[in-house]
Structures are given as C-alpha cells and as structure tokens.
Write an enzyme that holds these catalytic residues in place. Sequence first.
Site, PDB file in Angstrom:
ATOM      1  CG  ASP A  19      -2.049   0.538   0.904  1.00 25.83           C
ATOM      2  OD1 ASP A  19      -2.474   1.434   0.380  1.00 25.83           O
ATOM      3  OD2 ASP A  19      -2.473   1.019   2.232  1.00 25.83           O
ATOM      4  CG  ASN A  67      -8.217  -1.593  -4.660  1.00 26.34           C
ATOM      5  OD1 ASN A  67      -7.010  -3.022  -3.714  1.00 26.34           O
ATOM      6  ND2 ASN A  67      -8.057  -0.672  -3.592  1.00 26.34           N
TER       7      ASN A  67
HETATM    8  C1  IPE Z   1      -5.277  -2.092   0.359  1.00 24.58           C
HETATM    9  O1  IPE Z   1      -5.247  -1.114   0.259  1.00 24.58           O
HETATM   10  C2  IPE Z   1      -5.274  -3.390  -0.914  1.00 24.58           C
HETATM   11  C3  IPE Z   1      -3.933  -3.534  -2.086  1.00 24.58           C
HETATM   12  C4  IPE Z   1      -2.602  -2.474  -1.270  1.00 24.58           C
HETATM   13  C5  IPE Z   1      -4.073  -4.618  -2.897  1.00 24.58           C
HETATM   14  P1  IPE Z   1      -5.876  -0.404   0.040  1.00 24.58           P
HETATM   15  O2  IPE Z   1      -5.144   1.144  -0.525  1.00 24.58           O
HETATM   16  O3  IPE Z   1      -7.358  -0.427  -1.429  1.00 24.58           O
HETATM   17  O4  IPE Z   1      -6.528  -0.223   1.158  1.00 24.58           O
HETATM   18  P2  IPE Z   1      -7.759   0.509   2.338  1.00 24.58           P
HETATM   19  O5  IPE Z   1      -8.368   1.216   1.148  1.00 24.58           O
HETATM   20  O6  IPE Z   1      -7.106   2.038   2.758  1.00 24.58           O
HETATM   21  O7  IPE Z   1      -8.028   0.587   3.265  1.00 24.58           O
HETATM   22  C1  IPE Z   2      -1.557   0.111  -3.279  1.00 22.33           C
HETATM   23  O1  IPE Z   2      -1.500   1.713  -3.304  1.00 22.33           O
HETATM   24  C2  IPE Z   2      -1.300  -0.648  -4.882  1.00 22.33           C
HETATM   25  C3  IPE Z   2      -3.287  -0.802  -5.144  1.00 22.33           C
HETATM   26  C4  IPE Z   2      -3.829  -0.319  -4.185  1.00 22.33           C
HETATM   27  C5  IPE Z   2      -3.377  -1.036  -6.100  1.00 22.33           C
HETATM   28  P1  IPE Z   2      -2.787   2.505  -3.671  1.00 22.33           P
HETATM   29  O2  IPE Z   2      -2.815   2.723  -4.708  1.00 22.33           O
HETATM   30  O3  IPE Z   2      -4.091   1.997  -2.331  1.00 22.33           O
HETATM   31  O4  IPE Z   2      -1.953   3.916  -2.837  1.00 22.33           O
HETATM   32  P2  IPE Z   2      -2.244   4.665  -2.273  1.00 22.33           P
HETATM   33  O5  IPE Z   2      -2.832   4.145  -1.084  1.00 22.33           O
HETATM   34  O6  IPE Z   2      -3.596   5.790  -2.512  1.00 22.33           O
HETATM   35  O7  IPE Z   2      -1.077   6.024  -1.625  1.00 22.33           O
HETATM   36 MG    MG Z   3      -3.325   2.725  -0.201  1.00 23.10          MG
END
Ligand code: IPE
Ligand code: IPE
Ligand code: MG
Length: 248
Positions: A19, A67
């Site tokens: 993340d 996502n």
């Molecule tokens: C969790 O990250 C999912 C992945 C890293 C693939 P998110 O960015 O989706 O999580 P939340 O929404 O902050 O809980």
């Molecule tokens: C995790 O990084 C990767 C995916 C969920 C695809 P994020 O895209 O959630 O990055 P932040 O949390 O917005 O920084």
């Molecule tokens: Mg994230």
Amino acid sequence: MGKNKIEGALPRHIAIIMDGNGRWAKKRLMPRSVGHKHGVDRMEGLLDKSFEMGISYVTLYALSTENLKRPEAELEGLYDLIRKRFVDAMRKICKKGVRLRILGDVTMLPKDVQEILRQAEEETACYDGNGKGLNIALCYGARAEIVRAANIAAEKGEKLTEEGLSALLYTSDIPDPDLIIRTGGEMRLSNFLLYQAAYAELYFSAKMFPDFSDDDLEEAVAEFARRTRRFGKTDEQCNTEKRTGTGQ
Ligand code: IPE
Ligand code: IPE
Ligand code: MG
C-alpha cells in the site's frame, strides 16, 4: 544478509499488503500511475530478496475487489501495467523454480489480462512440489473467498470443518501466512486473507510501498524472529515443546 541480524525462525510464508503507491506519487507531484510503476519495480526486488533469504512462499496483495471501484482510468493503467511489466517480472522470478498462483476472481479483469495470467500460471505448473510459491492476490477479497468456499460446500451438501473450509479457499495448497507486512502506514487488513491470518504475526511499516527497501524487509523478518508465537498456549508449554521438539 544486510544490516539486520536474524536470529530465530524465518517465516515460511510472508504476505505483503503493498500500500502507498498513490501517496508516494502525490508527494512527488506525479500521477498515481507513476507510483504504481515504481511499486512494480520494488515488488520485483522484494521478491528476489525474499526467496534469496530462504522464504518459501510469498503472497502479494496487488488488487482488491474493493479497488475495482476506483476510477476507470486508474484501473486501465493498472491493467496495462500487468500486461507490460508485471507478468514479465513474475516470469523472471518464477524461472528459479517458483510456482505462480493467482488468488482471486480474475473473471473481473479484461479477457486478455486473464489469458496472460492463466498462461504465466500454467508455465510454472511444473514447479508444483518444489515447495516454493509466489501468490498474487488480484481482484481478491477475503469475504468473497469465504462465501465462495461456503457455497461450494453447500452445493455438495458438505458440512464444513476448519480443514474443509481451508481446502476450498484459493490458498488450499499453501500454508497459512506466518507474517503479514503492510506498508503505507495504515493498520488494517483491508479484506486480505481474513481466514488464513488467524495466527499470522502482523507488521506495519509507515513507509510507502515504493520506498520499502530490502533492508526494511529484513527488519520485518528480524522482528518476526524476535516474537514469541504461543498459539494459545502458555510460555512454559512453548518452552517445553521447543526443548523436546514437540508441538507445532
Ligand atoms: C489494500 O490497499 C489493497 C492493496 C494493497 C491491493 P487499499 O489502499 O485498497 O486499502 P484501504 O482502502 O486504504 O483500506
Ligand atoms: C496500493 O497503493 C496499490 C493498489 C491498491 C493497487 P494505493 O494505490 O492504495 O496507494 P495509496 O494508498 O492511495 O497511497
Ligand atoms: Mg491505499
């Protein structure tokens, strides 16, 4: 090994919630897609490092079912990254005898992406039995995984046991994770491996995923090695088991 001395048991299976790609990019005034690209680069490095350290199984959370509610443009960018970079990176790692598995409902992905993932998985089928696995959670949600398993059991008229349910999950032939690492500063599981995580050690890093270095991974593993896993028992019981080589 790097600067972290690891004394104690290595985790057999590490799972990483990757993340923070978006915030990493935002801080640099760049589009989120650039963060995802750097994330894939880092992912490749961490996988090399993990297998080099002697970890047998690595599971990466790459895309959750939730996502899929992100803007279409971001999702298109992620699918393109899978097509152009991600699958080749997986292939390179798996050439060293690692079995690739995709965990999740890939039918939600574009057809061509489903096909390249299926092919990449199939190419590594020959490594079944090597005891080394790379699992990518894509379009993955733990609740959906459990509901799916329960429905399969119900259709067969099967009464579920703990082992029976485990056997119906995407991770059926993979040991439960010993260590779950989440980068990006959030302290939650976000629907990741909820059933399998029952006794996993949790490790949270404030670093955004593209900044999570090989040394940071070593530090997480060193921290794991320092912890006592009791699985519900007392310290005394655990010490006796350690001495006599009994128990789990
Ligand atoms: C969790 O990250 C999912 C992945 C890293 C693939 P998110 O960015 O989706 O999580 P939340 O929404 O902050 O809980
Ligand atoms: C995790 O990084 C990767 C995916 C969920 C695809 P994020 O895209 O959630 O990055 P932040 O949390 O917005 O920084
Ligand atoms: Mg994230």
